[in-house]
Design an enzyme around this catalytic site. Structure first.
Site, PDB file in Angstrom:
ATOM      1  N   ASP A  38      40.372  52.085  23.186  1.00 50.50           N
ATOM      2  CA  ASP A  38      39.928  53.462  22.952  1.00 50.50           C
ATOM      3  C   ASP A  38      39.881  53.839  21.403  1.00 50.50           C
ATOM      4  O   ASP A  38      39.166  54.659  21.088  1.00 50.50           O
ATOM      5  CB  ASP A  38      40.555  54.267  23.636  1.00 50.50           C
ATOM      6  CG  ASP A  38      39.638  55.635  24.262  1.00 50.50           C
ATOM      7  OD1 ASP A  38      38.619  55.467  24.586  1.00 50.50           O
ATOM      8  OD2 ASP A  38      40.317  56.662  24.015  1.00 50.50           O
ATOM      9  N   LYS A  90      33.973  50.906  27.064  1.00 52.66           N
ATOM     10  CA  LYS A  90      34.719  50.697  26.067  1.00 52.66           C
ATOM     11  C   LYS A  90      36.106  49.723  26.671  1.00 52.66           C
ATOM     12  O   LYS A  90      36.306  48.599  26.153  1.00 52.66           O
ATOM     13  CB  LYS A  90      35.332  51.609  25.106  1.00 52.66           C
ATOM     14  CG  LYS A  90      34.229  52.546  24.384  1.00 52.66           C
ATOM     15  CD  LYS A  90      34.896  53.486  23.648  1.00 52.66           C
ATOM     16  CE  LYS A  90      35.668  54.725  24.525  1.00 52.66           C
ATOM     17  NZ  LYS A  90      34.644  55.388  25.426  1.00 52.66           N
ATOM     18  N   THR A  91      36.686  50.378  27.733  1.00 55.09           N
ATOM     19  CA  THR A  91      37.702  49.769  28.295  1.00 55.09           C
ATOM     20  C   THR A  91      37.370  48.330  28.911  1.00 55.09           C
ATOM     21  O   THR A  91      37.937  47.104  28.823  1.00 55.09           O
ATOM     22  CB  THR A  91      38.570  50.793  29.200  1.00 55.09           C
ATOM     23  OG1 THR A  91      39.047  51.592  28.195  1.00 55.09           O
ATOM     24  CG2 THR A  91      39.826  49.962  29.621  1.00 55.09           C
ATOM     25  N   SER A 102      32.435  58.577  26.665  1.00 54.11           N
ATOM     26  CA  SER A 102      33.414  58.299  28.163  1.00 54.11           C
ATOM     27  C   SER A 102      32.605  57.519  29.303  1.00 54.11           C
ATOM     28  O   SER A 102      31.702  58.214  29.469  1.00 54.11           O
ATOM     29  CB  SER A 102      33.931  59.673  28.654  1.00 54.11           C
ATOM     30  OG  SER A 102      34.847  59.468  29.675  1.00 54.11           O
ATOM     31  N   HIS A 106      36.226  56.113  17.737  1.00 56.53           N
ATOM     32  CA  HIS A 106      36.451  56.156  19.128  1.00 56.53           C
ATOM     33  C   HIS A 106      35.891  54.865  19.596  1.00 56.53           C
ATOM     34  O   HIS A 106      34.445  54.787  20.127  1.00 56.53           O
ATOM     35  CB  HIS A 106      35.858  57.434  19.404  1.00 56.53           C
ATOM     36  CG  HIS A 106      36.144  57.547  21.316  1.00 56.53           C
ATOM     37  ND1 HIS A 106      35.040  58.101  22.027  1.00 56.53           N
ATOM     38  CD2 HIS A 106      36.715  57.153  21.940  1.00 56.53           C
ATOM     39  CE1 HIS A 106      35.440  58.312  23.441  1.00 56.53           C
ATOM     40  NE2 HIS A 106      36.739  57.802  23.511  1.00 56.53           N
ATOM     41  N   LYS A 157      44.393  62.485  23.500  1.00 57.33           N
ATOM     42  CA  LYS A 157      43.112  62.685  22.650  1.00 57.33           C
ATOM     43  C   LYS A 157      43.395  63.908  21.724  1.00 57.33           C
ATOM     44  O   LYS A 157      42.857  63.890  20.481  1.00 57.33           O
ATOM     45  CB  LYS A 157      41.849  63.134  23.578  1.00 57.33           C
ATOM     46  CG  LYS A 157      41.304  61.933  24.221  1.00 57.33           C
ATOM     47  CD  LYS A 157      40.802  60.953  23.180  1.00 57.33           C
ATOM     48  CE  LYS A 157      39.494  60.147  23.617  1.00 57.33           C
ATOM     49  NZ  LYS A 157      39.804  59.058  24.655  1.00 57.33           N
ATOM     50  N   ARG A 200      42.300  57.423  36.930  1.00 61.65           N
ATOM     51  CA  ARG A 200      42.582  56.730  35.601  1.00 61.65           C
ATOM     52  C   ARG A 200      44.009  55.906  35.920  1.00 61.65           C
ATOM     53  O   ARG A 200      44.796  56.325  36.651  1.00 61.65           O
ATOM     54  CB  ARG A 200      42.897  57.594  34.472  1.00 61.65           C
ATOM     55  CG  ARG A 200      41.563  58.385  34.276  1.00 61.65           C
ATOM     56  CD  ARG A 200      40.877  57.728  32.960  1.00 61.65           C
ATOM     57  NE  ARG A 200      39.719  58.160  32.417  1.00 61.65           N
ATOM     58  CZ  ARG A 200      38.988  57.844  31.629  1.00 61.65           C
ATOM     59  NH1 ARG A 200      39.377  56.716  30.840  1.00 61.65           N
ATOM     60  NH2 ARG A 200      38.065  58.455  31.329  1.00 61.65           N
ATOM     61  N   ARG A 209      39.593  66.517  30.697  1.00 59.53           N
ATOM     62  CA  ARG A 209      39.880  67.290  29.412  1.00 59.53           C
ATOM     63  C   ARG A 209      39.243  68.684  29.273  1.00 59.53           C
ATOM     64  O   ARG A 209      38.112  68.730  30.138  1.00 59.53           O
ATOM     65  CB  ARG A 209      39.693  66.427  28.049  1.00 59.53           C
ATOM     66  CG  ARG A 209      40.687  65.589  27.874  1.00 59.53           C
ATOM     67  CD  ARG A 209      40.068  64.688  26.577  1.00 59.53           C
ATOM     68  NE  ARG A 209      39.187  63.764  26.893  1.00 59.53           N
ATOM     69  CZ  ARG A 209      37.956  64.118  26.476  1.00 59.53           C
ATOM     70  NH1 ARG A 209      37.683  65.129  25.750  1.00 59.53           N
ATOM     71  NH2 ARG A 209      37.054  63.222  26.567  1.00 59.53           N
TER      72      ARG A 209
END
Ligand SMILES: Nc1ncnc2c1ncn2[C@@H]1O[C@H](COP(=O)(O)OP(=O)(O)OP(=O)(O)O)[C@@H](O)[C@H]1O
Ligand SMILES: O=C([O-])CC(=O)C(=O)O
Ligand SMILES: [Ca+2]
Ligand SMILES: [Mn+2]
Length: 658
Positions: free
Chosen positions: A377, A362-363, A358, A340, A321, A442, A176
């Site tokens: 997410d 989390k994932t 990031s 988030h 996002k 990703r 991003r």
């Protein structure tokens, strides 16, 4: 050797030199097997090809009409759909939408259904410019298979990998671009949003937004075809948001197909007008001479118009996002907290949230074979409980291994978008260790690709709130139990320290503080979200935890990353409730409560001081990090959280003491 004219190749069988005559085998019933099936009932090749494809059920949104679709003919439905899309693509200056037709321009359709402008059909208009003479073909909510074909035929860098995923390149941008995000500042947003120092919302005015919007719309209309996705956000049916994504690449369309909630054919028929529209013209740059532009990339959000424009970046995460930012604005207005975070649920209905910046896990950690996955997410926490905003997951896949992350590995199959990975030219096996394109490789897949996904993706109120930090300094303990005030302190701080993997010569960890573990996406002041989180955690009796998924045994360079197996054991102990009642001791400086034992984890690593051979270096590093926390929190000390000063004072006291 020539044929002998009656079908027999001349050979030995005929008494001459050469090969024997080929005998066709007769079956028991005497029918030659070559002719065993009935011939295809067609006269021409075209007819044969037309047999191959069966007409699908209609999938047409109706503008503003709810439930009455049964009264419309299929023809009328298609017209309505095209009208709505033409209206979305309308130029603001010319005040007309393009002539849009449905389908791939490469396939010769029957008589094309045409829509021009929002309300006229087949009405001859005088062409004011060349652009009004041309058609824009619309590829509307294509299926993954159709999108694969589009990508492979027309987009360079698209390939099918050995597991069936679609490998693609996102172009020059592989992550991003937060510095290029702009938000329209008008009379409303001026007072509502968080502006100024530390805020991710860099202002632009309405006029400049319209300039960029026109640039994007003109670009999209200049193409032969555009992709349109009509989808939903938020699994909470009462707070569902309808989004339309207009894009130029099959990659973008498939990405959003996977990441947003996919409507059923019935839901699509009643789709109506979208609540929010994205114009993704990422291949085309913004004009740097335009006011407020500081590069050729611009991601522009206009909350009043409910629109977002993307110019100059093809990184698909901007769409995901960008919409998250919209939810961070819309949901708090309804007293719903947007987060988030990842989220999963145990067999007994105990829900855990996983916050973190990031790359903190989390994932990875919400995808747990022993628990139901609600989402990886983006979530909402309302009075009813939690709901996932999205319909898919977006996993980092650098160094991905089947052994350590089997569920994510197995989700990388047909339908999954694999961004910027490197693969073997021939076998199409992906090399997940390869960072040649980027470290930020990703995979985007629909959530149901995870076997124990909880569909619909909603759950009761969280029992545990886990704050993940990847501390590359190696001084934060692997796990600590937090008081409510400490949870708020760390939530507002939003700390992580990663090592910039791709930049050469970077050896020192770099601390990042990002309020609410996602400052790039929040729209209001961080304390607004913190206040809501505190209220909800208190009301529902949730426990806060700080988990370091980063370094142990020294900083980056000396120590090593925490074993994922250990982190999983720690998370298991939190879920099971065992850790809640363990024995604790308090650390110096940060004042964190750390357990003396966790099943399956060597006890000596639980207090990081034990893992450093150089105790002096440990203390110095600890104080250095504490200083960074203190500096970062300076901007929050004058903000009140909650009705009285009590919580605010407690939060201020919950930081490091030295
Ligand atoms: N101890 C650990 N705990 C968690 N993740 C670990 C650990 N050790 C290594 N990892 C790796 O760290 C990465 C965590 O990335 P993950 O995709 O979970 O990030 P994320 O928090 O979901 O970020 P984003 O918001 O960018 O999607 C994974 O590649 C994972 O394999
Ligand atoms: O948005 C992205 O590019 C990936 C992501 O989840 C994050 O950075 O939080
Ligand atoms: Ca993730
Ligand atoms: Mn994220």
């Amino acid at each position: 050797m020539a044929s002998n004219g009656n079908g027999n190749v001349a050979g030995k069988g005929n008494g001459r030199n050469g090969l024997p005559k080929i005998q066709t085998q007769k079956r028991q019933n005497g029918i030659c097997h070559d002719d065993s099936s009935a011939p295809v009932k067609v006269q021409t090749i075209d007819e044969l090809h037309s047999l191959q494809r069966k007409k699908s059920a209609p999938t047409t949104p109706l503008d503003g009409v709810q439930g009455a679709f049964a009264n419309f003919s299929e023809d009328e439905r298609q017209k309505q759909q095209l009208q709505s899309i033409s209206a979305s693509l309308a130029s603001l200056t010319r005040e007309t939408g393009p002539k849009v037709v449905r389908g791939d321009p490469a396939r010769r359709p029957e008589t094309p259904r045409v829509a021009h402008g929002p309300d006229h059909y087949f009405t001859p208009t005088f062409a004011a410019s060349d652009s009004s003479l041309k058609f824009t073909h619309v590829l509307y909510n294509l299926s993954p298979a159709e999108l694969y074909e589009q990508a492979i035929k027309y987009e360079k860098g698209s390939f099918i990998t050995s597991s069936g995923a679609l490998a693609t390149l996102s172009g020059a941008k592989t992550g991003r671009s937060p510095k290029d995000k702009r938000v329209v500042r008008d009379d409303v947003t001026e007072n509502e949003l968080w502006w100024g120092k530390g805020s991710p919302n860099i202002e632009m005015d309405e006029q400049t937004f319209l300039v960029n919007r026109e640039r994007a719309v003109d670009y999209l209309n200049s193409l032969e075809k555009v992709f349109v996705n009509d989808q939903f956000l938020n699994w909470d049916p009462e707070n569902r948001i309808k989004v339309r994504i207009v894009s130029a690449r099959a990659y973008h369309s498939l990405f959003m197909h996977n990441m947003c909630i996919r409507p059923s054919p019935e839901e699509l028929e009643n789709f109506g007008t979208p609540d929010f529209t994205i114009y993704n013209a990422g291949q085309f740059p913004c004009n740097r001479y335009t006011h407020y532009m500081t590069s050729s990339t611009s991601i522009d959000l206009n909350l009043g118009r409910r629109e977002m424009v993307i110019l100059g970046t093809q990184y698909a995460g901007e769409m995901k996002k960008g919409l998250f930012g919209v939810m961070h604005y819309l949901m708090p207005k309804r007293q719903i907290l947007s987060l988030h975070s990842g989220c999963n649920m145990g067999k007994d209905g105990d829900v855990a949230l996983f916050f973190g910046l990031s790359g903190t896990g989390k994932t990875t950690l919400s995808t747990d074979h022993n628990r139901y996955l609600i989402g990886d997410d983006e979530h909402c926490w309302s009075d009813k409980g939690v709901s996932n905003i999205e319909g898919g997951c977006y996993a980092k896949c650098i160094d991905l291994s089947k052994e350590k992350e089997p569920d994510i590995w197995n989700a990388i199959k047909f339908g999954t978008v694999l961004e910027n990975v490197v693969f073997d030219e021939h076998t199409r096996e992906v090399d997940y260790l390869d960072k040649s394109v980027t470290e930020n490789t990703r995979a985007a897949y629909p959530i149901e690709y995870i076997p124990n996904a909880k569909i619909p993706c909603v759950g009761p109120h969280p029992k545990n709130v886990i704050l993940l930090a990847c501390d590359a300094f190696g001084v934060l303990p692997p796990v600590s139990k937090l008081s409510l005030a400490q949870t708020m302190y760390h939530f507002i701080s939003g700390y992580t320290a990663l090592v910039a993997g791709t930049e050469e010569g970077v050896k020192e960890p770099r601390a990042t503080f990002s309020a609410c573990f996602g400052a790039a996406f929040i729209m209001l002041h961080p304390t607004k979200y913190a206040e809501m989180l505190a209220t909800k955690m208190e009301k529902h009796g949730a426990t806060g935890w700080l988990v370091n998924t980063g370094w142990s045994g020294g900083s980056y360079g000396a120590g090593s990353r925490m074993k994922l197996a250990y982190t999983r054991k720690i998370i298991d102990a939190i879920h099971s409730g065992k850790l809640l009642n363990a024995n604790y001791k308090k650390t110096e400086v940060f004042g964190l409560e750390i357990p003396t034992e966790v099943e399956g984890v060597p006890s000596e690593i639980l207090d990081p001081v034990n893992t450093w051979s150089n105790k002096k270096a440990y203390k110095e590093t600890l104080l250095k990090l504490a200083g960074l926390f203190k500096n970062n929190f300076e901007v929050f000390v004058n903000h009140k959280i909650g009705k009285d000063d009590k919580l605010t004072q407690e939060i201020l006291a919950a930081g490091p003491n030295f």
